[in-house]
Design a protein around this motif. Sequence first.
Motif, mmCIF file in Angstrom:
data_model
loop_
_atom_site.group_PDB
_atom_site.id
_atom_site.type_symbol
_atom_site.label_atom_id
_atom_site.label_comp_id
_atom_site.label_asym_id
_atom_site.label_seq_id
_atom_site.Cartn_x
_atom_site.Cartn_y
_atom_site.Cartn_z
ATOM 1 N N LYS A 246 0.817 -1.215 0.000
ATOM 2 C CA LYS A 246 0.000 0.000 0.000
ATOM 3 C C LYS A 246 0.851 1.267 0.000
ATOM 4 C CE LYS A 246 -4.149 -1.924 2.151
ATOM 5 N NZ LYS A 246 -5.178 -1.741 3.221
ATOM 6 N N THR A 247 2.165 1.106 0.078
ATOM 7 C CA THR A 247 3.075 2.251 0.081
ATOM 8 C C THR A 247 3.949 2.221 -1.164
ATOM 9 O OG1 THR A 247 3.168 2.315 2.495
ATOM 10 C CG2 THR A 247 4.951 3.413 1.314
ATOM 11 N N THR A 248 4.036 3.367 -1.821
ATOM 12 C CA THR A 248 4.922 3.521 -2.971
ATOM 13 C C THR A 248 5.944 4.592 -2.645
ATOM 14 O OG1 THR A 248 3.223 2.871 -4.561
ATOM 15 C CG2 THR A 248 5.066 4.187 -5.403
ATOM 16 N N SER A 249 7.215 4.227 -2.696
ATOM 17 C CA SER A 249 8.299 5.162 -2.406
ATOM 18 C C SER A 249 9.060 5.476 -3.685
ATOM 19 C CB SER A 249 9.260 4.574 -1.373
ATOM 20 O OG SER A 249 8.601 4.360 -0.142
ATOM 21 N N ILE A 250 9.286 6.780 -3.907
ATOM 22 C CA ILE A 250 10.005 7.242 -5.091
ATOM 23 C C ILE A 250 11.269 7.945 -4.628
ATOM 24 C CG2 ILE A 250 9.876 8.631 -7.195
ATOM 25 C CD1 ILE A 250 6.784 8.610 -6.814
ATOM 26 N N GLN A 251 12.403 7.517 -5.154
ATOM 27 C CA GLN A 251 13.683 8.157 -4.849
ATOM 28 C C GLN A 251 14.263 8.756 -6.123
ATOM 29 O OE1 GLN A 251 16.195 5.131 -3.055
ATOM 30 N NE2 GLN A 251 15.840 5.987 -1.029
ATOM 31 N N MET A 252 14.750 10.003 -6.018
ATOM 32 C CA MET A 252 15.345 10.656 -7.173
ATOM 33 C C MET A 252 16.210 11.823 -6.721
ATOM 34 S SD MET A 252 11.688 12.188 -8.450
ATOM 35 C CE MET A 252 12.219 12.397 -10.123
ATOM 36 N N SER A 253 17.046 12.302 -7.622
ATOM 37 C CA SER A 253 17.919 13.422 -7.306
ATOM 38 C C SER A 253 17.142 14.735 -7.342
ATOM 39 C CB SER A 253 19.070 13.492 -8.315
ATOM 40 O OG SER A 253 18.577 13.868 -9.592
ATOM 41 N N THR A 254 17.736 15.753 -6.750
ATOM 42 C CA THR A 254 17.153 17.097 -6.813
ATOM 43 C C THR A 254 16.986 17.533 -8.258
ATOM 44 O OG1 THR A 254 18.256 17.686 -4.742
ATOM 45 C CG2 THR A 254 17.461 19.504 -6.103
ATOM 46 N N GLU A 255 17.991 17.270 -9.082
ATOM 47 C CA GLU A 255 17.953 17.701 -10.471
ATOM 48 C C GLU A 255 16.802 17.035 -11.221
ATOM 49 O OE1 GLU A 255 19.239 17.870 -14.770
ATOM 50 O OE2 GLU A 255 18.891 16.108 -13.512
ATOM 51 N N ALA A 256 16.631 15.728 -11.058
ATOM 52 C CA ALA A 256 15.547 15.029 -11.744
ATOM 53 C C ALA A 256 14.180 15.499 -11.251
ATOM 54 C CB ALA A 256 15.689 13.516 -11.533
ATOM 55 N N PHE A 257 14.042 15.646 -9.942
ATOM 56 C CA PHE A 257 12.779 16.075 -9.332
ATOM 57 C C PHE A 257 12.378 17.463 -9.838
ATOM 58 C CE2 PHE A 257 10.638 18.138 -5.610
ATOM 59 C CZ PHE A 257 9.554 17.292 -5.480
ATOM 60 N N THR A 258 13.306 18.392 -9.837
ATOM 61 C CA THR A 258 12.964 19.765 -10.198
ATOM 62 C C THR A 258 12.786 19.950 -11.698
ATOM 63 O OG1 THR A 258 15.332 20.374 -10.152
ATOM 64 C CG2 THR A 258 14.047 20.756 -8.155
ATOM 65 N N ARG A 259 13.533 19.218 -12.506
ATOM 66 C CA ARG A 259 13.336 19.313 -13.943
ATOM 67 C C ARG A 259 11.972 18.773 -14.351
ATOM 68 N NH1 ARG A 259 15.593 22.798 -16.988
ATOM 69 N NH2 ARG A 259 14.838 23.860 -15.139
ATOM 70 N N ARG A 260 11.539 17.701 -13.683
ATOM 71 C CA ARG A 260 10.205 17.179 -13.965
ATOM 72 C C ARG A 260 9.136 18.148 -13.461
ATOM 73 N NH1 ARG A 260 6.919 16.052 -17.228
ATOM 74 N NH2 ARG A 260 4.927 15.336 -16.420
ATOM 75 N N ALA A 261 9.311 18.682 -12.257
ATOM 76 C CA ALA A 261 8.324 19.600 -11.692
ATOM 77 C C ALA A 261 8.209 20.881 -12.510
ATOM 78 C CB ALA A 261 8.678 19.930 -10.244
ATOM 79 N N ALA A 262 9.295 21.253 -13.182
ATOM 80 C CA ALA A 262 9.265 22.435 -14.050
ATOM 81 C C ALA A 262 8.666 22.123 -15.417
ATOM 82 C CB ALA A 262 10.672 22.994 -14.222
ATOM 83 N N GLY A 263 8.367 20.853 -15.666
ATOM 84 C CA GLY A 263 7.807 20.466 -16.951
ATOM 85 C C GLY A 263 8.828 20.399 -18.063
ATOM 86 N N ARG A 264 10.106 20.318 -17.693
ATOM 87 C CA ARG A 264 11.159 20.340 -18.699
ATOM 88 C C ARG A 264 11.505 18.954 -19.230
ATOM 89 N NH1 ARG A 264 9.589 25.146 -17.801
ATOM 90 N NH2 ARG A 264 11.133 26.824 -17.570
ATOM 91 N N ARG A 265 11.218 17.925 -18.449
ATOM 92 C CA ARG A 265 11.529 16.566 -18.885
ATOM 93 C C ARG A 265 10.333 15.651 -18.651
ATOM 94 N NH1 ARG A 265 17.537 16.256 -16.228
ATOM 95 N NH2 ARG A 265 18.358 18.080 -17.341
ATOM 96 N N ALA A 266 10.166 14.709 -19.570
ATOM 97 C CA ALA A 266 9.099 13.726 -19.433
ATOM 98 C C ALA A 266 9.484 12.692 -18.387
ATOM 99 C CB ALA A 266 8.855 13.043 -20.778
ATOM 100 N N THR A 267 8.486 12.065 -17.797
ATOM 101 C CA THR A 267 8.742 11.015 -16.811
ATOM 102 C C THR A 267 9.626 9.920 -17.406
ATOM 103 O OG1 THR A 267 6.598 11.435 -15.764
ATOM 104 C CG2 THR A 267 7.642 9.324 -15.290
ATOM 105 N N SER A 268 9.407 9.601 -18.660
ATOM 106 C CA SER A 268 10.177 8.526 -19.314
ATOM 107 C C SER A 268 11.654 8.874 -19.473
ATOM 108 C CB SER A 268 9.575 8.213 -20.688
ATOM 109 O OG SER A 268 9.549 9.367 -21.505
ATOM 110 N N ASP A 269 11.988 10.168 -19.335
ATOM 111 C CA ASP A 269 13.378 10.597 -19.482
ATOM 112 C C ASP A 269 14.099 10.738 -18.145
ATOM 113 O OD1 ASP A 269 13.136 10.760 -22.254
ATOM 114 O OD2 ASP A 269 12.469 12.851 -22.179
ATOM 115 N N LEU A 270 13.399 10.454 -17.043
ATOM 116 C CA LEU A 270 13.980 10.637 -15.710
ATOM 117 C C LEU A 270 14.665 9.369 -15.220
ATOM 118 C CD1 LEU A 270 11.060 12.431 -13.816
ATOM 119 C CD2 LEU A 270 13.031 13.507 -14.921
ATOM 120 N N HIS A 271 15.666 9.580 -14.356
ATOM 121 C CA HIS A 271 16.256 8.461 -13.619
ATOM 122 C C HIS A 271 15.709 8.510 -12.202
ATOM 123 C CE1 HIS A 271 19.080 5.425 -12.293
ATOM 124 N NE2 HIS A 271 19.411 6.209 -11.277
ATOM 125 N N TYR A 272 14.977 7.475 -11.805
ATOM 126 C CA TYR A 272 14.418 7.395 -10.455
ATOM 127 C C TYR A 272 14.238 5.936 -10.085
ATOM 128 C CZ TYR A 272 9.934 6.619 -12.883
ATOM 129 O OH TYR A 272 8.922 6.121 -13.696
#
Length: 292
Positions: A246-272
């Motif tokens: 029932k728990t999903t944990s996502i780990q990622m770098s600051t760079e990946a997190f913020t680039r996705r949150a800014a809409g600059r990279r697609a989820t498929s392009d992230l390392h997590y």
Amino acid sequence: MPMHPAAPEDLSGLVDAYTQTAQALVDLAFPCSDPDFDKPTECPGWTVKDQISHIVSAEAALMGRPDPQVDVPDYPHLGTTLNRAIENGVELRRSCPGREVVEELQTVVARRLGQLKDLRDNEPEDLDEVTVDMPMGPKPLLEALRLRVNDLWCHEQDIRAALGRPGNLDSLAAATFCQTVMDALPMIVVKRAGVPTGRVVMVELTGPVVARTGVRVEEGEDGSPHGSLMFTGGVDETGPIPVIGKTTSIQMSTEAFTRRAAGRRATSDLHYSVHGDDEVARRVLDGLVITP
């Protein structure tokens, strides 16, 4: 788990965050060559020079010096009325040499820093009642300053990525951006990702900004799913985390997190990495974007 470095919350801290990222933008822009100005960035439709033009336009407007209106073509990246309004300052400077726009940036930033430092040194007693006119309407001063810090830092990272000059991922502005995204997680998890009641989504940033937060999805008073932030000091903070499954944990770098949150990279392009439901993680990351 607290965020490190901590995101500033008061006027003095936000002015410091603004100062750091604004100066970083000037330092990045000053040595740019003509080929550098023409490099495309991860912000759709904008070059490095366009990024600088946008910052100049936005900050000048906040000083009471809005740009004159020009005809803006129907560029493919203009999807909203707000985006078209923002494009005006960029279009106005498209024919200007990059060096000229950088000189304008230096002037505007110097004046804005003086304005903000004066405000910090003479903080108004009724700070909560002070508002600032923004493109999306009047905002309380601290909220407006936080929005400007987020925008400046986001575009700083756009320019860094285009020029191949990474940095400032552990700054006060980086922490401010990360905190803004994490504060929006309950809405993202419930409204955008559609995570059902009884589930928990954990997000851990591995650095340079280090943080861990979670959203517990519970049944609200109206019977619909409601997201509650965990690790915030609330009364439910010590409550049990649901069992595995029932728990999903996502780990990622600051760079990946913020680039996705800014809409600059697609989820498929992230390392997590994910522990739990991969589909839930994908839906959360798909809905993570907080920029217009």
